[in-house]
Write an enzyme that holds these catalytic residues in place. Structure first.
Site, mmCIF file in Angstrom:
data_model
loop_
_atom_site.group_PDB
_atom_site.id
_atom_site.type_symbol
_atom_site.label_atom_id
_atom_site.label_comp_id
_atom_site.label_asym_id
_atom_site.label_seq_id
_atom_site.Cartn_x
_atom_site.Cartn_y
_atom_site.Cartn_z
ATOM 1 N N ASP B 28 0.882 -1.176 0.000
ATOM 2 C CA ASP B 28 0.000 0.000 0.000
ATOM 3 C C ASP B 28 0.918 1.224 0.000
ATOM 4 O O ASP B 28 1.453 1.625 1.039
ATOM 5 C CB ASP B 28 -0.874 -0.052 1.260
ATOM 6 C CG ASP B 28 -1.779 1.162 1.411
ATOM 7 O OD1 ASP B 28 -1.498 2.209 0.794
ATOM 8 O OD2 ASP B 28 -2.762 1.060 2.162
ATOM 9 N N GLU B 122 1.239 1.517 13.397
ATOM 10 C CA GLU B 122 0.233 1.633 12.341
ATOM 11 C C GLU B 122 -0.925 0.807 12.851
ATOM 12 O O GLU B 122 -0.987 -0.401 12.661
ATOM 13 C CB GLU B 122 0.783 1.118 11.016
ATOM 14 C CG GLU B 122 -0.042 1.578 9.836
ATOM 15 C CD GLU B 122 -1.270 0.734 9.597
ATOM 16 O OE1 GLU B 122 -2.273 0.882 10.346
ATOM 17 O OE2 GLU B 122 -1.221 -0.077 8.663
ATOM 18 N N GLU B 131 -11.714 -2.645 14.002
ATOM 19 C CA GLU B 131 -10.688 -3.685 13.916
ATOM 20 C C GLU B 131 -9.279 -3.100 13.932
ATOM 21 O O GLU B 131 -8.344 -3.711 13.430
ATOM 22 C CB GLU B 131 -10.921 -4.590 12.708
ATOM 23 C CG GLU B 131 -12.252 -5.317 12.839
ATOM 24 C CD GLU B 131 -12.530 -6.334 11.742
ATOM 25 O OE1 GLU B 131 -11.876 -6.281 10.706
ATOM 26 O OE2 GLU B 131 -13.418 -7.180 11.957
ATOM 27 N N HIS B 278 -5.360 0.653 1.059
ATOM 28 C CA HIS B 278 -6.093 -0.598 1.297
ATOM 29 C C HIS B 278 -7.286 -0.368 2.223
ATOM 30 O O HIS B 278 -8.152 -1.226 2.342
ATOM 31 C CB HIS B 278 -5.162 -1.680 1.856
ATOM 32 C CG HIS B 278 -4.804 -1.500 3.293
ATOM 33 N ND1 HIS B 278 -3.849 -0.585 3.719
ATOM 34 C CD2 HIS B 278 -5.261 -2.085 4.410
ATOM 35 C CE1 HIS B 278 -3.746 -0.641 5.022
ATOM 36 N NE2 HIS B 278 -4.592 -1.545 5.474
#
Lengths: 356, 356
Positions: B28, B122, B131, B278
């Site tokens: 990504d 991250e 999530e 993403h």
């Protein structure tokens, strides 16, 4: 008559009930366009005909057939998606032409004594056969198609080519300035027991593609699909790193040979050189120690087998073995730079000149 | 001190062990580039400092920190991916700087009396929090970061905008000449209980985006993340079909205010107008009967809540309610074309002129 390959509906049809999978297929433009052109572009073949749509899904191919003038379309779909297909048929006001049956085609019945003129189906899986449903289509053909009927598609060709696989090798040598070779290695190891569905860029093919198998869908039998084996020596058409083998397929459709105006020649190709489809390509990466830098005209010898999985009929196992080009038989003539091939080629050319 | 939000390792870390997920993140580009620029572009902030990488995954952020001059990096990764991170650290010959610990950050211990200067992570999930693992990062901040330490990233902003959603509506009105409205309807119904991760084209936004929440990651608490609620009246900046609401986020990173030469201002944006990541965008499609064609300057009133799922702490439920713009309080001044707002705006402008 019992189906030759019984499918467990619990494991097969459940995954297809996921509408997202159908969304991916319906928005796959090369797929949609090929079927649409092949059917709507050949109205003369469909006008007034009876059609069977095997694994109809949302019923879109059945609608194409009705739009092309079919007088009757039997749409057979085993999952409860059949109910959605029925709604789509109604939405297009084609209830009088299209009859949706929610059952496996192996359990389907045509009206007593009837057969269909055409079978349409989008049965192709990854590398053509993996998780596809060709067995059911062939069963339907043998049971329901008229002797001179048509199959849409009517041929399928499997290709294999040696290739570079930067997504599994080179990319990980330097990712944003970080060496991640062992991540690439882990990716390859994790997937070593299953085929990798990846997009291969045309420039990473080292060969235009060798025909591994060709199927005439009017003739092929389920038994012939149990194992597809190829053993060959290919001559590199481009220099580059040999890091794997790329597999893809294409399908052709019948056309009306008599109607020059309507005649539309359609091929659905999943080649790296064609627009991307949801099938992408299938790649078998090689073990790192067998990868090598190859020159144009270098020979690569290999055997590749595609064998039906023992436990799951619809799955296929791939097995690739690199062979020694010194020991394998080359094509005649062969364009590779090995001495025996250069000599043989010169000899053959001389014979040709002598004959003239 | 016990973690405030215990995670079941069996359900959480297993999915992350799938290398494919990490492949998607590592490839990504906007994500990679933002972290690389924020870290490597601010060497003066990292030189000689101790860093904690929370949820290190493959360890790539830890390598960036070491490359930026950190004297010590603690890479904490709960899954067995920690072993791969260790191999990547070795591959980059940084074993003397980076220490990988295979444990949850809640179970991690720094050497007696030590704290770190910087936390990198991250942790962002879909629509920022879903999530994601911000709770663990905040836990690490409170326990391991020096009082004047830095968080990478240091702010996060959530945006919401009314939008058109052709992929769930218009597309299905005519797909290759077939009307498939009921397929679109089924897609929307199937997903009505969960947020949809989709790409929204910039031209389908009806508003540039309203800030729904802004988080200072040095200050925010886990409790403040239990529920994020917004109730507002937005004025359409473009005419179009109101078919849903689009949510996205961006994150910023600290920069060295004193070092003008090195100063790199980095924002990782997941906006429809930024290059695709993403995370894509999250879309809440509206029920069909509430969709309507809107004009520029039409007001849209709504409330949106993002609430921690009762059963699974790391998941968030989204709840959107359309409200009556006639009954809700508008901004002051409001650009919408409702009479009361036009009158109020004129009045405010007059007052301003009178004051001058």
């Amino acid at each position: 008559m019992e189906p030759t390959n019984p499918i467990d509906p619990a494991t097969y049809f459940d995954s297809y009930e996921d509408l997202k999978v159908h969304e991916i297929m319906l928005t796959d433009k090369p797929r949609q366009t090929a079927y649409q052109k092949a059917i709507i572009g050949n109205r003369s073949l469909f006008a007034g005909k009876a059609v069977l749509d095997v694994g109809a899904g949302t019923g879109i191919l059945s609608v194409f057939c009705a739009q092309a003038g079919a007088s009757k379309v039997y749409a057979v779909e085993a999952s409860n998606l059949a109910r959605l297909a029925r709604a789509i048929v109604a939405e297009n006001q084609l209830e009088r032409v299209i009859e949706v049956s929610e059952c496996r085609v192996e359990d389907f019945q045509l009206p007593e004594g009837e057969r269909v003129d055409i079978i349409v189906s989008e049965w192709m899986g990854f590398f053509l056969l993996h998780e596809g449903m060709l067995d059911s289509v062939l069963y339907a053909r043998d049971r329901f198609l008229k002797p001179n009927g048509l199959m849409f598609p009517d041929t399928a060709t499997l290709y294999v080519a040696p290739c570079s696989v930067p997504a599994r090798f080179d990319r990980w040598e330097n990712l944003s300035g970080v060496s991640m070779r062992c991540f690439g290695r882990a990716l390859r190891q994790q997937n070593s027991d299953k085929p990798e569905v990846l997009t291969v860029a045309p420039e990473h093919l080292l060969h235009e593609g060798h025909v591994m198998a060709w199927f005439d869908l009017m003739e092929v039998t389920v038994d012939e699909l149990n194992s597809i084996d190829v053993k060959d020596v290919l001559v590199m058409q481009r220099s580059g790193k040999l890091q794997g083998f790329c597999i893809w397929f294409d399908c052709t459709f019948p056309r009306d040979e008599l109607d020059q105006a309507a005649m539309v020649d359609v091929t659905l190709s999943t080649s790296p050189t064609a627009p991307e489809t949801h099938w992408k390509q299938t790649v078998i990466p090689l073990p790192e120690d067998t990868c090598e830098e190859l020159e144009e005209r270098d020979p690569v010898a290999f055997s590749l087998s595609m064998t039906r999985n023992k436990d799951t009929n619809r799955r296929y196992d791939l097995q690739l073995t690199l062979l020694d080009p010194e020991k394998e038989e080359h094509h005649l003539p062969c364009e590779c730079h090995m001495t025996k091939c250069i000599l043989m080629k010169t000899h053959l050319e001389k014979m040709q000149v002598d004959e003239q």
